[in-house]
Design a protein around this motif. Structure first.
Motif: not given
Length: 205
Positions: A15-18, A22, A66-67, A69, A94
């Motif tokens: 869920l960490i942005d960037g 991440r 894009n990090p 998922n 996640h």
């Protein structure tokens, strides 16, 4: 390092942005655990398959924006990579942990496996537990439980992989994160080992 299982923090890093933030967290907390599982299961899978199996921890090196998922460690009989060959995976989204036997779209053996599975569909239905799941795309987190699939559904999956370039075949288990974080490292390792024991006959097909 001993393996103590996974925590909510491990799952929440997705869920960490960037990309940079991440990846930094992934490298510091999750990657050592996946590397440990890689070292633990490679010898066990070598014994089960009768081939030398090498672990490959996902690097996500091609990503620029894009990090990721999800992340994983893959196991293959090729020292240099795993995507071209049938392989096994342990990894996290996640929402859950996954353990797969996978033949993905890069593999030239895809069609052959599709045919073999089609031919042995009765054996597969008899030997794969109803709680196991199937997927046709490793890029998506959702999968369908064996118990919710008819023989025709399975047949469609096996036929699709023979004719559609992007189609894939994955079989294994998904464990919800709520369950994973309650399990000790030892419980998790035993559960994964049992899963691999069940999946190896598919690999050998």
């Amino acid at each position: 390092m001993s393996f103590n299982g996974f925590t909510n923090e491990d799952f929440d890093l997705f869920l960490i942005d960037g990309l940079d933030a991440r990846m930094e967290k992934l490298i510091s907390t999750l990657r050592p655990k996946l590397a440990h599982l890689g070292e633990h299961f490679a010898p066990a899978l070598s014994v089960l398959t009768g081939e030398e199996i090498f672990p490959h921890v996902a690097k996500h090196a091609r990503r620029t924006i894009n990090p990721p998922n999800d992340t994983w460690v893959a196991f293959a009989n090729n020292k240099h990579g795993y995507k071209m060959v049938p392989h096994f995976q342990i990894g996290l989204w996640h929402t859950h942990l996954f353990v797969w036997f996978a033949v993905i779209y890069e593999s030239p053996l895809k069609v052959e496996y599709g045919k073999k599975f089609e031919k042995n569909i009765g054996k597969i239905i008899g030997e794969i537990p109803s709680t196991f799941v199937w997927s046709g795309d490793h890029m998506k987190p959702d999968a369908k439980a064996m118990k919710d699939m008819s023989k025709d559904d399975l047949m469609q999956l096996f036929k699709r992989v023979q004719t559609i370039k992007k189609a894939e075949i994955l079989c294994g288990i998904n464990i919800p994160r709520e369950q994973v974080v309650e399990m000790s490292g030892e419980q998790l390792i035993n559960h994964i080992q049992d899963t691999f024991n069940t999946l190896v006959p598919l690999y050998k097909m």
